[in-house]
Design a protein around this motif. Sequence first.
Motif, PDB file in Angstrom:
ATOM      1  N   GLU A 176      39.854  28.497  44.156  1.00  0.00           N
ATOM      2  CA  GLU A 176      40.513  29.789  44.012  1.00  0.00           C
ATOM      3  C   GLU A 176      39.861  30.592  42.874  1.00  0.00           C
ATOM      4  O   GLU A 176      39.636  31.787  42.988  1.00  0.00           O
ATOM      5  CB  GLU A 176      41.990  29.530  43.704  1.00  0.00           C
ATOM      6  CG  GLU A 176      42.878  30.720  43.896  1.00  0.00           C
ATOM      7  CD  GLU A 176      44.300  30.373  43.474  1.00  0.00           C
ATOM      8  OE1 GLU A 176      44.862  29.381  43.965  1.00  0.00           O
ATOM      9  OE2 GLU A 176      44.821  31.123  42.620  1.00  0.00           O
ATOM     10  N   SER A 180      37.941  34.039  43.486  1.00  0.00           N
ATOM     11  CA  SER A 180      38.486  35.282  42.907  1.00  0.00           C
ATOM     12  C   SER A 180      37.377  36.050  42.197  1.00  0.00           C
ATOM     13  O   SER A 180      37.276  37.277  42.303  1.00  0.00           O
ATOM     14  CB  SER A 180      39.567  34.996  41.863  1.00  0.00           C
ATOM     15  OG  SER A 180      40.538  34.189  42.408  1.00  0.00           O
ATOM     16  N   LYS A 193      46.722  38.563  46.828  1.00  0.00           N
ATOM     17  CA  LYS A 193      47.149  38.330  48.228  1.00  0.00           C
ATOM     18  C   LYS A 193      45.985  38.531  49.189  1.00  0.00           C
ATOM     19  O   LYS A 193      45.763  37.760  50.110  1.00  0.00           O
ATOM     20  CB  LYS A 193      48.263  39.317  48.596  1.00  0.00           C
ATOM     21  CG  LYS A 193      49.634  38.763  48.383  1.00  0.00           C
ATOM     22  CD  LYS A 193      50.632  39.625  49.120  1.00  0.00           C
ATOM     23  CE  LYS A 193      51.977  39.508  48.440  1.00  0.00           C
ATOM     24  NZ  LYS A 193      52.769  40.705  48.560  1.00  0.00           N
ATOM     25  N   ARG A 196      43.459  35.694  48.822  1.00  0.00           N
ATOM     26  CA  ARG A 196      43.900  34.463  49.490  1.00  0.00           C
ATOM     27  C   ARG A 196      43.717  34.572  51.008  1.00  0.00           C
ATOM     28  O   ARG A 196      43.318  33.639  51.672  1.00  0.00           O
ATOM     29  CB  ARG A 196      45.364  34.188  49.156  1.00  0.00           C
ATOM     30  CG  ARG A 196      45.554  32.734  48.718  1.00  0.00           C
ATOM     31  CD  ARG A 196      46.885  32.500  48.089  1.00  0.00           C
ATOM     32  NE  ARG A 196      46.953  33.035  46.739  1.00  0.00           N
ATOM     33  CZ  ARG A 196      48.051  33.560  46.203  1.00  0.00           C
ATOM     34  NH1 ARG A 196      49.149  33.673  46.891  1.00  0.00           N
ATOM     35  NH2 ARG A 196      48.039  33.978  44.964  1.00  0.00           N
ATOM     36  N   GLU A 199      40.252  33.979  51.805  1.00  0.00           N
ATOM     37  CA  GLU A 199      39.801  32.604  51.503  1.00  0.00           C
ATOM     38  C   GLU A 199      40.108  31.638  52.641  1.00  0.00           C
ATOM     39  O   GLU A 199      39.351  30.687  52.878  1.00  0.00           O
ATOM     40  CB  GLU A 199      40.466  32.110  50.213  1.00  0.00           C
ATOM     41  CG  GLU A 199      39.773  30.881  49.654  1.00  0.00           C
ATOM     42  CD  GLU A 199      40.470  30.266  48.456  1.00  0.00           C
ATOM     43  OE1 GLU A 199      41.450  30.858  47.962  1.00  0.00           O
ATOM     44  OE2 GLU A 199      40.045  29.181  48.031  1.00  0.00           O
ATOM     45  N   GLU A 200      41.218  31.904  53.365  1.00  0.00           N
ATOM     46  CA  GLU A 200      41.616  30.974  54.445  1.00  0.00           C
ATOM     47  C   GLU A 200      40.491  30.719  55.447  1.00  0.00           C
ATOM     48  O   GLU A 200      40.113  29.574  55.684  1.00  0.00           O
ATOM     49  CB  GLU A 200      42.874  31.498  55.169  1.00  0.00           C
ATOM     50  CG  GLU A 200      44.172  31.192  54.453  1.00  0.00           C
ATOM     51  CD  GLU A 200      44.276  29.755  53.977  1.00  0.00           C
ATOM     52  OE1 GLU A 200      44.083  28.842  54.787  1.00  0.00           O
ATOM     53  OE2 GLU A 200      44.533  29.556  52.765  1.00  0.00           O
TER      54      GLU A 200
END
Length: 474
Positions: A176, A180, A193, A196, A199-200
């Motif tokens: 993470e 970021s 948000k 993320r 990132e999935e």
Amino acid sequence: MYMAIIFFFISLIIISLLFLLTKHRSHFSYPNLPPGKVGFPLIGESLSFLSAGRQGHPEKFVIDRIGRFSSCLFKTHIFGSPTAVVTGASGNRFLFTNENKLVVSWWPDSVNKIFPSSTETSSKEEAKKLRSLLMPFLKPEALRRYVGVMDEIADRHFQTEWANKDQLIVFPLTKEFTFSIACRLFLSMDDPKRVRKLEEPFKMVATGVFSIPIDLPGTRFNRAIKASRLLRREVSKIVRLRKEELKAGKSSAKHDILTHLLMSIGGETKDEDVADKIIGLLIGGYDTASIVCTFLVSYLAEFPDVYKRVLQEQKDILKGNEGKEGLRWDDVEKMRYSWNVACEVMRLVPPVPGAFREAIDHFSFNGCYIPKGWKLYWSAFATHKNPDYFREPEIFEPNRFEGSGPKPYTYVPFGGGPRMCPGREYARLQILIFMHHLVKRFKWEKVFPKENKIVIDPFPVPANGLPINIFPQS
Ligand code: HEM
């Protein structure tokens, strides 16, 4: 009638098998090939190669065969191709210095199917173009500008994700952290948000990259292909938006790497092509630096003396910085011992275990014939664990990097030659900033102190993600 159908199918199977066997043998019908075994048609020795990695010892596949054939070069058949595995400093030097002359970068078909763009960067021209576009962003003058941003993100990350916790799992957090930073510097994306959400699909792509390439619903490979399409769509949307901003004069070259790319290659390039370049970068830097950060946490827990020395170095930097806000470039340059520790982590656990090349011409190496079209594999893991280059190679000893450090081509976590990682300085910066914030704030211990299992999937990761008990620094 039934008998005839059964006979027909059995004959078909036998003919197909004979065809495969003949084709498999024909790959190895040249005189003076390197020693080695080639396994069964299609599969070759892929399962042994993958299973050594899954058991956490990818070097075992290589080291066992070097011993068996008494040669630093051997032949095998992996990922559907006849392959020569080269080892040691002379093998690495040979491959790295013959890039684009005798060999070019190559990825297994599974990678190219998930990431059609990676075929582009494999070509000589595309790789060169990408490199020249990236260099202004990854050279020291530009990196200086990132220190403040990385420092700020690290501060926020440790505050929200690590502070006030008793126990946590390290690997997802380090991912993470590095993601970021990349989203902010490459795309000016700051909203956690949105980060993320992006990132999935990256996670799915990473786990599918070296999976068995069966494209059926529910397989890792199938999920990775879908995720890569989604990624392309999402990043293309961002590219489109940025192009509009640029047209309206709302963005400048310093804004982020995407804007820089758009200004360098011109607005005519297709959104998807620009997106592929950004995704290539994000992929390059996604797992790699976070793996180093994760294993740093692991080794620092195991070696309290090393932890103390790192902490002292970081405290000295803080002392010299009184009255000033945040880290600066000069501070990072002072983190010499901390960087030696990170280098030793990359020696024992190189985030990229090795990589492939393809022979673009036939040639001889070490007295053996390598036919055109064969693949070649160099192994960072096997080189780094060679006692000829590193005394007691299994021992964690950051002092190996004191002074002039390892001999050329014996330490290759970033590869070498024209394809050497262009993100290595960027990675160094974020790893050192991570270490600074980590030791200045926390002490920790591993939840399973004896658990050191590594799984290669496709990069080396701790089997359980590295759970730790964490305490604030007194
Ligand atoms: C500790 C972190 C990293 C390690 C150990 C690492 C390792 C490597 C290695 C070994 C290669 C060469 C593979 C080969 O020979 O075929 C490579 C290539 C590459 N890396 Fe990294 N990398 C790291 C971080 C990064 C970061 C942060 C970025 C992006 C900012 C990045 C972008 C790339 C790209 C674009 C290539 C392909 C270069 C080409 O094909 O010419 N890497 N990396």
